[in-house]
Write a protein that holds these residues in place. Structure first.
Motif, PDB file in Angstrom:
ATOM      1  N   ALA A  68     -50.031  -9.444  18.958  1.00  0.00           N
ATOM      2  CA  ALA A  68     -50.842 -10.888  18.825  1.00  0.00           C
ATOM      3  C   ALA A  68     -52.199 -10.410  18.064  1.00  0.00           C
ATOM      4  N   ALA A  69     -52.915  -9.179  18.901  1.00  0.00           N
ATOM      5  CA  ALA A  69     -54.034  -8.903  18.407  1.00  0.00           C
ATOM      6  C   ALA A  69     -54.150  -8.658  17.116  1.00  0.00           C
ATOM      7  N   ILE A  70     -53.186  -7.736  16.563  1.00  0.00           N
ATOM      8  CA  ILE A  70     -53.152  -7.081  15.377  1.00  0.00           C
ATOM      9  C   ILE A  70     -53.031  -8.257  14.324  1.00  0.00           C
ATOM     10  N   ASN A  71     -52.110  -9.444  14.603  1.00  0.00           N
ATOM     11  CA  ASN A  71     -51.876 -10.420  13.529  1.00  0.00           C
ATOM     12  C   ASN A  71     -53.378 -11.210  13.715  1.00  0.00           C
ATOM     13  N   ALA A  72     -53.946 -11.420  14.710  1.00  0.00           N
ATOM     14  CA  ALA A  72     -55.406 -12.451  14.714  1.00  0.00           C
ATOM     15  C   ALA A  72     -56.434 -11.533  14.101  1.00  0.00           C
ATOM     16  N   ARG A  73     -56.645 -10.239  14.205  1.00  0.00           N
ATOM     17  CA  ARG A  73     -57.636  -9.642  14.167  1.00  0.00           C
ATOM     18  C   ARG A  73     -57.861  -8.599  12.989  1.00  0.00           C
ATOM     19  N   LEU A  74     -56.748  -8.127  12.820  1.00  0.00           N
ATOM     20  CA  LEU A  74     -56.676  -7.063  11.634  1.00  0.00           C
ATOM     21  C   LEU A  74     -56.661  -7.599  10.368  1.00  0.00           C
ATOM     22  N   PRO A  75     -57.483  -7.217   9.525  1.00  0.00           N
ATOM     23  CA  PRO A  75     -57.537  -7.702   8.048  1.00  0.00           C
ATOM     24  C   PRO A  75     -56.224  -7.216   7.192  1.00  0.00           C
ATOM     25  N   LEU A  76     -54.940  -7.516   7.778  1.00  0.00           N
ATOM     26  CA  LEU A  76     -53.684  -6.709   7.029  1.00  0.00           C
ATOM     27  C   LEU A  76     -53.717  -7.295   5.489  1.00  0.00           C
TER      28      LEU A  76
ATOM     29  N   LEU B 116     -43.991  -7.877  13.115  1.00  0.00           N
ATOM     30  CA  LEU B 116     -45.025  -7.310  14.258  1.00  0.00           C
ATOM     31  C   LEU B 116     -44.182  -7.663  15.285  1.00  0.00           C
ATOM     32  N   SER B 117     -43.115  -8.540  15.469  1.00  0.00           N
ATOM     33  CA  SER B 117     -42.360  -8.528  16.794  1.00  0.00           C
ATOM     34  C   SER B 117     -41.246  -7.150  16.656  1.00  0.00           C
TER      35      SER B 117
ATOM     36  N   SER C 282     -49.150  -2.395   7.029  1.00  0.00           N
ATOM     37  CA  SER C 282     -49.156  -3.094   5.590  1.00  0.00           C
ATOM     38  C   SER C 282     -47.838  -3.804   5.514  1.00  0.00           C
ATOM     39  N   VAL C 283     -48.202  -5.292   5.750  1.00  0.00           N
ATOM     40  CA  VAL C 283     -46.822  -6.112   6.015  1.00  0.00           C
ATOM     41  C   VAL C 283     -47.309  -7.494   5.254  1.00  0.00           C
ATOM     42  N   ASP C 284     -46.140  -8.088   4.957  1.00  0.00           N
ATOM     43  CA  ASP C 284     -45.886  -9.533   4.079  1.00  0.00           C
ATOM     44  C   ASP C 284     -46.913 -10.420   4.542  1.00  0.00           C
ATOM     45  N   ASP C 285     -47.517 -10.936   3.793  1.00  0.00           N
ATOM     46  CA  ASP C 285     -48.490 -11.830   3.888  1.00  0.00           C
ATOM     47  C   ASP C 285     -48.097 -13.397   4.424  1.00  0.00           C
ATOM     48  N   ALA C 286     -46.755 -13.712   4.233  1.00  0.00           N
ATOM     49  CA  ALA C 286     -46.330 -15.215   4.490  1.00  0.00           C
ATOM     50  C   ALA C 286     -46.276 -14.806   6.125  1.00  0.00           C
ATOM     51  N   THR C 287     -46.812 -16.054   6.728  1.00  0.00           N
ATOM     52  CA  THR C 287     -46.741 -16.205   8.217  1.00  0.00           C
ATOM     53  C   THR C 287     -45.462 -15.783   9.122  1.00  0.00           C
ATOM     54  N   ASP C 288     -44.461 -16.120   8.520  1.00  0.00           N
ATOM     55  CA  ASP C 288     -43.205 -16.285   9.280  1.00  0.00           C
ATOM     56  C   ASP C 288     -42.635 -14.824   9.248  1.00  0.00           C
ATOM     57  N   LYS C 289     -42.887 -14.129   8.134  1.00  0.00           N
ATOM     58  CA  LYS C 289     -42.460 -12.718   7.934  1.00  0.00           C
ATOM     59  C   LYS C 289     -43.473 -11.763   8.706  1.00  0.00           C
ATOM     60  N   ARG C 290     -44.740 -12.155   8.445  1.00  0.00           N
ATOM     61  CA  ARG C 290     -45.645 -10.912   9.162  1.00  0.00           C
ATOM     62  C   ARG C 290     -45.128 -11.227  10.862  1.00  0.00           C
ATOM     63  N   GLU C 291     -45.173 -12.533  11.365  1.00  0.00           N
ATOM     64  CA  GLU C 291     -44.859 -12.398  12.605  1.00  0.00           C
ATOM     65  C   GLU C 291     -43.517 -11.904  13.143  1.00  0.00           C
ATOM     66  N   ARG C 292     -42.359 -11.748  12.315  1.00  0.00           N
ATOM     67  CA  ARG C 292     -41.426 -11.440  12.577  1.00  0.00           C
ATOM     68  C   ARG C 292     -41.299  -9.859  12.459  1.00  0.00           C
TER      69      ARG C 292
END
Length: 224
Positions: free
Chosen positions: A180-188, A158-159, A146-156
């Motif tokens: 990368a798969a979690i970010n692209a494919r999961l409906p977070l 997940l890293s 369960s992670v922030d939906d702002a792209t930059d925060k989500r990528e940070r």
């Protein structure tokens, strides 16, 4: 994987430990929170029970509890039986989804590392059906990405999740691909969206009890 091979089972069990910060502590907290309301001879619904890790942890710690475990994968349920070993007689395993679960009422329910696979509409349906199967006042515990939906925060974040797994022994190339798969494919969903769905499903006293990088866990109860 050969489910009759103890080494294969052991390798499977290491996955969440290496990828989920504080996994064993989170399991223990979840069990203690359930035990606040579940009686010593209670019946607990475990949604996403494949593999049997929480089933075994809870069965070991609560010798009077019975379990119904639900999972769509027959192979993972087979692994759960192997993981449980002599404790398997206390767990009825159901292949399917929440709609395939018995009507209850259950004294408590738990769903770990599963809901992040479901889009919001299906997640809401699942939550509502869990609540419908709970006795009045029964606790429910969830934990998942369960992670922030702002792209930059989500990528940070997940890293950071990937870095934790690498530091725990998972190959770096595997975790780069996994993040990368979690970010692209999961409906977070974001934590706020998750809490809104829990509320919409009818749960009350929704409280955060666990946070580890991209993971969040909540405890709540059925009204009554």
């Amino acid at each position: 994987m050969s489910f009759s091979d103890p080494d294969a089972v052991a390798r499977y069990a290491q996955g969440p430990i290496r990828q989920v910060p504080g996994f064993q502590g989170m399991q223990q907290m979840a069990r203690l929170l359930l035990a606040e309301r579940v009686p010593d001879d209670g019946h607990v619904l475990v949604l996403g029970a494949g593999g049997g890790l929480e089933l075994k942890a809870f069965a070991d710690a609560q010798p009077g509890w019975r379990f119904t475990g639900v999972d769509p994968s027959a192979e993972m349920l087979k692994l759960a039986t192997t993981t449980l070993g002599p404790l398997a007689s206390r767990a009825a395993l159901v292949e399917g989804y929440i709609d395939d679960a018995p009507p209850g009422p259950f004294d408590g329910a738990i769903c770990l590392l599963t809901l992040h696979f479901l889009p919001a509409e299906q997640r809401l349906h699942t939550l509502a059906e869990v609540r419908r199967r709970l006795a009045p006042g029964a606790p429910f515990i969830v934990a998942h990405h369960s992670v922030d939906d702002a792209t930059d925060k989500r990528e940070r974040w997940l890293s950071r999740y990937a870095a934790f797994a690498v530091a725990s022994g998972v190959p770096a190339t595997s975790m780069v691909s996994a993040a990368a798969a979690i970010n692209a494919r999961l409906p977070l969903l974001s934590p706020a969206q998750d809490e809104a769905l829990l509320d919409e499903a009818g749960f009350v006293d929704i409280e955060l009890f666990y946070a580890g990088f991209t993971f969040r866990g909540w405890v709540m109860r059925n009204p009554g």
